[in-house]
Motif scaffolding. Structure first.
Motif, PDB file in Angstrom:
ATOM      1  N   GLY A   1       0.818  -1.214   0.000  1.00 60.98           N
ATOM      2  CA  GLY A   1       0.000   0.000   0.000  1.00 60.98           C
ATOM      3  C   GLY A   1       0.846   1.256   0.000  1.00 60.98           C
ATOM      4  N   THR A   2       0.285   2.323  -0.522  1.00 56.32           N
ATOM      5  CA  THR A   2       1.033   3.572  -0.559  1.00 56.32           C
ATOM      6  C   THR A   2       0.421   4.608   0.372  1.00 56.32           C
ATOM      7  OG1 THR A   2      -0.277   4.274  -2.444  1.00 56.32           O
ATOM      8  CG2 THR A   2       1.829   3.226  -2.913  1.00 56.32           C
ATOM      9  N   SER A   3      -0.730   4.300   0.932  1.00 52.97           N
ATOM     10  CA  SER A   3      -1.399   5.250   1.812  1.00 52.97           C
ATOM     11  C   SER A   3      -0.669   5.319   3.145  1.00 52.97           C
ATOM     12  CB  SER A   3      -2.846   4.792   2.042  1.00 52.97           C
ATOM     13  OG  SER A   3      -3.452   5.558   3.042  1.00 52.97           O
ATOM     14  N   SER A   4      -0.484   6.519   3.667  1.00 52.66           N
ATOM     15  CA  SER A   4       0.219   6.652   4.933  1.00 52.66           C
ATOM     16  C   SER A   4      -0.668   6.250   6.108  1.00 52.66           C
ATOM     17  CB  SER A   4       0.737   8.078   5.113  1.00 52.66           C
ATOM     18  OG  SER A   4      -0.343   8.984   5.090  1.00 52.66           O
ATOM     19  N   ASN A   5      -1.972   6.403   5.966  1.00 55.27           N
ATOM     20  CA  ASN A   5      -2.883   6.042   7.049  1.00 55.27           C
ATOM     21  C   ASN A   5      -3.471   4.656   6.863  1.00 55.27           C
ATOM     22  OD1 ASN A   5      -2.492   8.533   8.258  1.00 55.27           O
ATOM     23  ND2 ASN A   5      -4.111   9.481   7.042  1.00 55.27           N
ATOM     24  N   GLY A   6      -3.656   4.249   5.634  1.00 56.70           N
ATOM     25  CA  GLY A   6      -4.177   2.916   5.358  1.00 56.70           C
ATOM     26  C   GLY A   6      -5.600   2.737   5.815  1.00 56.70           C
ATOM     27  N   LEU A   7      -5.935   1.483   6.043  1.00 56.89           N
ATOM     28  CA  LEU A   7      -7.280   1.096   6.454  1.00 56.89           C
ATOM     29  C   LEU A   7      -7.362   1.022   7.975  1.00 56.89           C
ATOM     30  CD1 LEU A   7      -7.666  -1.961   4.041  1.00 56.89           C
ATOM     31  CD2 LEU A   7      -8.609   0.330   3.683  1.00 56.89           C
ATOM     32  N   THR A   8      -8.586   1.098   8.471  1.00 57.45           N
ATOM     33  CA  THR A   8      -8.782   0.812   9.889  1.00 57.45           C
ATOM     34  C   THR A   8      -8.726  -0.705  10.062  1.00 57.45           C
ATOM     35  OG1 THR A   8     -11.173   0.565   9.743  1.00 57.45           O
ATOM     36  CG2 THR A   8     -10.326   2.817  10.112  1.00 57.45           C
ATOM     37  N   VAL A   9      -8.557  -1.162  11.278  1.00 56.12           N
ATOM     38  CA  VAL A   9      -8.542  -2.600  11.551  1.00 56.12           C
ATOM     39  C   VAL A   9      -9.876  -3.220  11.109  1.00 56.12           C
ATOM     40  CG1 VAL A   9      -8.500  -4.325  13.402  1.00 56.12           C
ATOM     41  CG2 VAL A   9      -6.810  -2.472  13.380  1.00 56.12           C
ATOM     42  N   THR A  10     -10.989  -2.547  11.378  1.00 58.71           N
ATOM     43  CA  THR A  10     -12.310  -3.065  11.004  1.00 58.71           C
ATOM     44  C   THR A  10     -12.456  -3.164   9.488  1.00 58.71           C
ATOM     45  OG1 THR A  10     -13.260  -2.130  13.012  1.00 58.71           O
ATOM     46  CG2 THR A  10     -14.803  -2.698  11.254  1.00 58.71           C
ATOM     47  N   GLU A  11     -12.032  -2.133   8.764  1.00 61.57           N
ATOM     48  CA  GLU A  11     -12.098  -2.170   7.299  1.00 61.57           C
ATOM     49  C   GLU A  11     -11.249  -3.320   6.748  1.00 61.57           C
ATOM     50  OE1 GLU A  11     -12.543   2.580   6.149  1.00 61.57           O
ATOM     51  OE2 GLU A  11     -10.550   1.769   6.608  1.00 61.57           O
ATOM     52  N   CYS A  12     -10.060  -3.471   7.311  1.00 62.46           N
ATOM     53  CA  CYS A  12      -9.157  -4.529   6.855  1.00 62.46           C
ATOM     54  C   CYS A  12      -9.736  -5.908   7.166  1.00 62.46           C
ATOM     55  CB  CYS A  12      -7.785  -4.347   7.483  1.00 62.46           C
ATOM     56  SG  CYS A  12      -6.504  -5.432   6.822  1.00 62.46           S
ATOM     57  N   GLN A  13     -10.330  -6.060   8.346  1.00 60.98           N
ATOM     58  CA  GLN A  13     -10.918  -7.344   8.720  1.00 60.98           C
ATOM     59  C   GLN A  13     -12.058  -7.699   7.764  1.00 60.98           C
ATOM     60  OE1 GLN A  13      -9.263  -8.927  11.463  1.00 60.98           O
ATOM     61  NE2 GLN A  13     -10.259 -10.646  10.463  1.00 60.98           N
ATOM     62  N   ASP A  14     -12.858  -6.709   7.367  1.00 61.92           N
ATOM     63  CA  ASP A  14     -13.921  -6.938   6.372  1.00 61.92           C
ATOM     64  C   ASP A  14     -13.322  -7.384   5.049  1.00 61.92           C
ATOM     65  OD1 ASP A  14     -15.907  -6.275   8.189  1.00 61.92           O
ATOM     66  OD2 ASP A  14     -16.138  -4.207   7.437  1.00 61.92           O
ATOM     67  N   MET A  15     -12.222  -6.755   4.660  1.00 58.41           N
ATOM     68  CA  MET A  15     -11.572  -7.124   3.398  1.00 58.41           C
ATOM     69  C   MET A  15     -10.946  -8.522   3.480  1.00 58.41           C
ATOM     70  SD  MET A  15      -9.893  -3.661   1.931  1.00 58.41           S
ATOM     71  CE  MET A  15     -10.906  -2.258   1.464  1.00 58.41           C
ATOM     72  N   ILE A  16     -10.457  -8.901   4.646  1.00 62.01           N
ATOM     73  CA  ILE A  16      -9.944 -10.265   4.837  1.00 62.01           C
ATOM     74  C   ILE A  16     -11.081 -11.250   4.604  1.00 62.01           C
ATOM     75  CG2 ILE A  16      -9.086 -11.930   6.542  1.00 62.01           C
ATOM     76  CD1 ILE A  16      -7.434  -9.567   7.756  1.00 62.01           C
TER      77      ILE A  16
END
Length: 185
Positions: free
Chosen positions: A6-21
């Motif tokens: 990823g190139t974003s400095s803030n990225g995803l939240t843990v919840t957003e990432c868990q949904d994507m997982i």
């Protein structure tokens, strides 16, 4: 261990990432790997792959006996998550099928990184281009070598020289080992 896609400095939240997982677990490549882990007697349970915030500049990692983490703050989109899940599941598969895999052994670690880099698509031309590496011929193997060195030199048991020697020693065998695939995807 996968380095930062990823190139974003803030990225995803843990919840957003868990949904994507969760979405990632339904993709064909991930389903294929999960089926082969199950067939090998190494089925993974709920919570085996989890999102966390990471201080290190990595996108994820696998720890035997603990599972896979994805660094939500270094992810920016679904494709990042899918890629890291696939990469880490190849490490899980290697750990499952090799009764004596020792992650402190530089050659063992390098072999799994070579396989994960080659089989996961980490070094696809498009990904390399987006990382700023522009090369028409030989980009995939150069990319894999670069990423193997980055990961294995982060292993406290492997100096840069030991990592390079280990990678070179196992390259042909590990690059050509495409299990559980018939050929490199």
């Amino acid at each position: 261990m996968a380095d930062e896609p990823g190139t974003s400095s803030n990225g995803l939240t843990v919840t957003e990432c868990q949904d994507m997982i969760r979405r990632s677990l339904r993709t064909p490549m991930v389903k294929f790997l999960l089926e082969h882990l199950d067939k090998s007697g190494c089925a993974i349970g709920d919570g085996f792959i989890k999102a966390v915030r990471c201080d290190q500049q990595i996108s994820g990692g696998y720890t035997p006996g603990q599972g896979v983490i994805l660094c939500s703050n270094h992810m920016s989109m679904q494709d990042d998550v899918n890629q890291v899940v696939i990469h880490e599941l190849i490490h899980v598969f290697d750990d499952c099928r090799a009764a004596n895999l020792n992650w402190a052994n530089c050659a063992h670690h390098a072999c799994s990184e070579i396989r994960a880099g080659h089989l996961s698509g980490d070094c696809h031309y498009k990904r390399e281009f987006l990382r700023g590496f522009l090369k028409v011929r030989g980009h995939e193997q150069d990319c894999i070598r670069r990423r193997v060195m980055k990961s294995v030199t982060n292993n406290p048991y492997c100096s840069e020289a030991a990592a390079k020697d280990a990678m070179e020693a196992v390259w042909d065998v590990c690059y050509n080992d495409t299990q559980p695939f018939d050929r490199a995807p």
